[in-house]
Scaffold this motif. Structure first.
Motif, short mmCIF file in Angstrom:
data_model
loop_
_atom_site.label_atom_id
_atom_site.label_comp_id
_atom_site.label_asym_id
_atom_site.label_seq_id
_atom_site.Cartn_x
_atom_site.Cartn_y
_atom_site.Cartn_z
N LEU A 39 -4.09 10.42 0.40
CA LEU A 39 -4.34 9.20 1.16
C LEU A 39 -3.43 9.03 2.37
CD1 LEU A 39 -4.88 6.71 -1.80
CD2 LEU A 39 -6.64 7.59 -0.27
N ILE A 40 -2.32 9.76 2.38
CA ILE A 40 -1.39 9.55 3.48
C ILE A 40 -0.94 10.89 4.08
CG2 ILE A 40 0.61 9.27 1.93
CD1 ILE A 40 1.27 6.91 4.11
N PHE A 41 -0.84 10.94 5.40
CA PHE A 41 -0.58 12.18 6.14
C PHE A 41 0.48 11.94 7.20
CE2 PHE A 41 -4.87 11.73 4.71
CZ PHE A 41 -5.10 12.91 4.02
N VAL A 42 1.30 12.96 7.41
CA VAL A 42 2.41 12.80 8.34
C VAL A 42 2.35 13.86 9.44
CG1 VAL A 42 4.92 12.76 8.55
CG2 VAL A 42 3.84 11.85 6.49
N ASN A 43 2.61 13.44 10.68
CA ASN A 43 2.82 14.39 11.77
C ASN A 43 4.31 14.27 12.10
OD1 ASN A 43 3.22 15.44 14.40
ND2 ASN A 43 1.04 15.24 14.86
#
Ligand code: PRP
Length: 211
Positions: A39-43
């Motif tokens: 559900l959560i993604f990081v750049n």
């Protein structure tokens, strides 16, 4: 630098938002994987975080500051009535909020009769009938397939989204009145707008160029 967090409504709107962000060099490849339940993604490089939520929850996350920025349909933003700044019309997801029904129902509207209105958007419908038209109506909240309501006799009219008009046509209904135009909008938390104004303004500026 702290993370700037984006809330995106799951589905087509999120896909189109990722396409748009890609055009200005913001990518989040991981998020494209449809088989993933994450559900959560990081750049890490750009210090950005993205999460997917149900569309109507996007303004809630943004109002409380759990997300700095959100993308949602104007329908959702109006319906939820959250304290957020609407900063940009993203141009996709264009459609209209309309009052629809069988042709004959136009008379009920014209004569301000006490009719039933089925809708997924009770606040938008209330505002339209009470504050704009000054017509007393009974609002019936439904969760989908709104076009069924006038066909089976639950309501005289509906207040719903019309995009191509084919759902109406295939069910013998038509647009009786237009409430407002809709499209995807970018919303920002009021505190984030002040605290991260440089990063957010820069983002808006770069998006404006490609929209
Ligand atoms: C939306 C809307 C209409 C339809 C309009 O429903 O509520 O039913 O799309 O599109 P059209 O004018 O191109 O036919 P959606 O498919 O989102 O599902 P829902 O009925 O569950 O709300």
């Amino acid at each position: 630098m702290r993370y700037l967090t984006f809330a995106l409504g799951k589905g087509r709107l999120a896909e189109q938002t990722l396409d748009l962000l890609e055009q200005i060099g913001i990518t989040c490849e991981e998020m494209r994987d449809k088989s993933s339940r994450k559900l959560i993604f990081v750049n890490e490089e750009l210090k950005l975080r993205f999460f997917l939520s149900k569309g109507p929850d996007v303004p809630t996350y943004v109002e409380y500051g759990a997300a700095d920025i959100g993308v949602a349909g104007r329908d959702t933003i109006l319906e939820e009535g959250r304290k957020v700044h609407e900063v940009l019309d993203l141009g996709y997801g264009r459609c209209r909020m309309c009052i629809c029904g069988p042709r004959g129902a136009g008379e009920y509207l014209k004569h301000h009769e006490l009719i039933r209105v089925a809708t997924k958007y009770p606040n938008i419908a209330k505002d339209y009938f009470y504050n704009i038209k000054h017509q007393t109506v009974e609002i019936i909240k439904l969760n989908g397939s709104i076009e069924l309501a006038p066909i089976v006799g639950l309501s005289e009219v509906i207040c719903d989204i019309v995009e191509t008009g084919s759902t109406l046509r295939e069910n013998g209904l038509s647009v009786l009145e237009e409430v407002c135009p809709l499209s995807a909008r970018m919303i920002v938390n009021p505190v984030s707008m002040r605290m991260e104004s440089e990063r957010i303004k820069d983002l808006i500026q770069r998006l404006r160029v490609v929209i």
